[in-house]
Scaffold this active site. Structure first.
Site, PDB file in Angstrom:
ATOM      1  N   ASP A 297       4.751   8.421   1.078  1.00  0.00           N
ATOM      2  CA  ASP A 297       6.125   8.710   0.678  1.00  0.00           C
ATOM      3  C   ASP A 297       6.305   8.475  -0.819  1.00  0.00           C
ATOM      4  O   ASP A 297       5.795   7.508  -1.377  1.00  0.00           O
ATOM      5  CB  ASP A 297       7.064   7.795   1.469  1.00  0.00           C
ATOM      6  CG  ASP A 297       8.520   8.095   1.234  1.00  0.00           C
ATOM      7  OD1 ASP A 297       8.955   9.215   1.561  1.00  0.00           O
ATOM      8  OD2 ASP A 297       9.240   7.202   0.718  1.00  0.00           O
TER       9      ASP A 297
ATOM     10  N   GLU B 190     -14.417   3.686   3.313  1.00  0.00           N
ATOM     11  CA  GLU B 190     -15.103   2.622   4.040  1.00  0.00           C
ATOM     12  C   GLU B 190     -15.210   2.917   5.535  1.00  0.00           C
ATOM     13  O   GLU B 190     -15.973   2.270   6.246  1.00  0.00           O
ATOM     14  CB  GLU B 190     -14.340   1.299   3.862  1.00  0.00           C
ATOM     15  CG  GLU B 190     -14.270   0.788   2.422  1.00  0.00           C
ATOM     16  CD  GLU B 190     -13.304  -0.376   2.283  1.00  0.00           C
ATOM     17  OE1 GLU B 190     -12.804  -0.862   3.338  1.00  0.00           O
ATOM     18  OE2 GLU B 190     -13.033  -0.798   1.149  1.00  0.00           O
TER      19      GLU B 190
END
Length: 545
Positions: free
Chosen positions: A198, A258
């Site tokens: 956002d 990751e």
């Protein structure tokens, strides 16, 4: 194709009138059946709900109004079982004023490490009685609120680009950055596939926080300026699109890397021009960002052709696909918006004062269907907003007393805000709350006309908007239109026509006032019935001879 779910308006499992996570989970098969590849969920984290969940008080828990963390886990598991990826909304520009970080900042006082988490400043003028600068909130009024010291005297001011209950975080703080990397990992560990970020263009503010007055033609979130400004690059607001945001998203990119699988960041960045917007999706930053330039373009052939070409070129220059979107929870639904002839600033909404100048809704829906058919033919990712597949119009005649958007209150009713596109959607014509729940309760009132738009009414109607969406989404996948890198814009069809070729498929959209003779070929699908001629406000997909 990504389907946006606005949780409080999608499906309500417990009958309290507010949609929730179990309700979403129970209805996910309908999203899969539409042909979606992923769902994007608007905020469901712990919040006082001053701004429908975009005021977060705890980033690692679920607000009780929507359910529990176990409900979130069940939703993610069910979505994956159906082959749907899950993207969740993350709100990093600001928190709720009820967040423990902000409460600690208030208690600690000026100059403390706790206050450094937010944008606190001394005021100007005598005794600091004036705000630090002239910035205005997106929701209207000043972007600054003054706090009161424990002894009752006026204190510092804090920045809030949105509601006063949404203080902006200080993204120069290493502690803020570390906290959000941990938040990303929390949700990734639970199995989410990505984040819609956002206000992705708002985290970093210009050094010194200089005064700034936006042009009247710009949207409230920094959207597209008026036509008179189009030839020049718009002036960069000191609180939008600063270069420092890119360092943040490079850090986030590394966090997502990751994890196994394709994890994604999609930015809500109201940035012009497209060449600047493309910086958000360079290879080491986000995977996608919303193409608001396309969303805000009027139903005009020459302008749309230019935006389509510029979008593909700008994103291709950084090795990313373009995105395409026509509606979301912040803008007037395109089944109304594309047919209005008056200026309507992003975020202003529509209301009773506009009733007499609104287009006839069936005419507006015809245009919206044509726009959708054009959008779904373009290469890249398409985003759909819940209910648009039903052809839902903007609800304009909401009574003043039921409105809940902060914009309505902060502008004293001058702007209606976004409630009209957030009304709970209809599932069954004859059920309480049109199938939104079993009790008939609804946090915003649903109109009687929802009965004719209900999903169960449209399911068996081959001419319905729902059937059109399903057919075109299936064809889009079958012919690989989203996966192609480019299109060929075709000439010779007239100035009011957009014609293009995407792979094997020729697409012709008639934006003019007269019928257009179609070339020889087999019609695959269309936004309205076609024969040898293509009527106005109609788009057809063909395999040409």
């Amino acid at each position: 194709m990504i389907y946006q779910i606005y949780p409080r308006s999608f499906a309500d499992s417990n009958g309290d009138g507010i949609g929730d996570l179990p309700g979403i989970t129970a209805r996910l098969s309908a999203v899969r059946d539409l042909g979606a590849d992923a769902v994007w969920l608007s905020p469901f984290m712990t919040s006082p709900q001053r701004d429908a969940g975009y005021d977060v008080a705890d980033y690692t828990d679920v607000d009780p109004v929507f359910g529990t963390l176990d409900d979130a886990k069940a939703l993610i598991a069910r979505a994956h079982e159906l082959g749907l990826r899950v993207i969740i909304d993350l709100v990093p520009n600001h928190t709720s004023d009820q967040h423990k970080w902000f409460q600690a900042a208030l208690a600690a006082g000026p100059g403390s490490p706790e206050r450094d988490w937010y944008m606190f400043r001394e005021g100007k003028g005598e005794n600091g009685a004036l705000p630090p600068n002239n910035w205005e909130s997106v929701f209207g009024g000043s972007a600054w609120t003054r706090v009161t010291n424990p002894d009752g005297t006026p204190g510092q001011w804090y920045l809030h680009l949105f509601d006063e209950s949404q203080p902006d975080l200080n993204w120069q703080s290493p502690l803020v950055r570390a906290a959000f990397r941990d938040i990303l990992r929390f949700w990734l560990d639970l199995g989410v596939d990505g984040f819609r970020v956002d206000v992705a263009h708002g985290l970093v503010k210009a050094e010194g926080l200089p005064d700034y007055t936006p042009p009247k033609s710009a949207g409230s979130m920094g959207g597209r300026p008026g036509a008179e400004d189009d030839e020049d690059e718009p002036e960069l607001a000191p609180y939008w699109g600063q270069d420092g945001v890119h360092e943040i998203y490079r850090e986030w990119h590394q966090v997502l890397a990751e994890y196994d699988g394709d994890r994604a960041l999609c930015g809500e960045a109201w940035v012009e021009p497209l060449s600047r917007l493309a910086l958000w999706v360079r290879p080491d930053e986000m995977q996608q960002t919303f193409n608001f330039t396309y969303l805000e373009t009027h139903w005009q052939a020459e302008t749309l052709r230019e935006v389509i070409r510029d979008s593909i070129d700008a994103f291709a220059a950084v090795g990313a696909p373009s995105t395409w979107v026509l509606s979301n929870h912040d803008v007037v639904r395109h089944a109304t918006r594309l047919a209005i002839s008056f200026e309507n600033q992003q975020g202003a909404g529509l209301g009773p004062r506009d009733l007499k100048r609104l287009p006839e809704r069936h005419f507006a829906l015809r245009r919206a269907r044509a726009a959708t058919a054009l959008m779904l033919s373009l290469p890249g990712s398409a985003y759909l907003y819940q209910g648009e597949e039903l052809g839902l119009p903007e609800i304009v005649d909401l009574p003043d007393e039921v409105r809940q958007d902060p914009t309505w209150f902060r502008t004293g009713g001058e702007r209606y805000g976004r409630d009209g596109c957030r009304v709970p959607i209809p599932w069954e014509a004859d059920a309480p709350a049109y199938g939104f729940n079993k009790t008939g309760a609804s946090w915003l009132p649903q109109p009687e006309l929802w009965a004719e738009y209900a999903r169960d009414v449209q399911e068996s109607d081959p001419a319905s908007t729902l059937s059109m969406y399903r057919e075109l989404i299936d064809l889009r996948a079958q012919y690989g239109l989203g996966a192609n890198a480019d299109i060929e814009l075709l000439d010779g069809f007239g100035e009011d026509v957009i014609a293009l070729r995407n792979g094997e498929v020729t697409v012709i959209a008639n934006l003019g006032s007269w019928d257009l003779y179609l070339p020889d070929g087999r019609v695959l699908g269309a936004s309205a019935p076609v024969g040898r001629n293509l009527p106005p406000d109609t788009t057809a997909w063909l395999i040409t001879a």
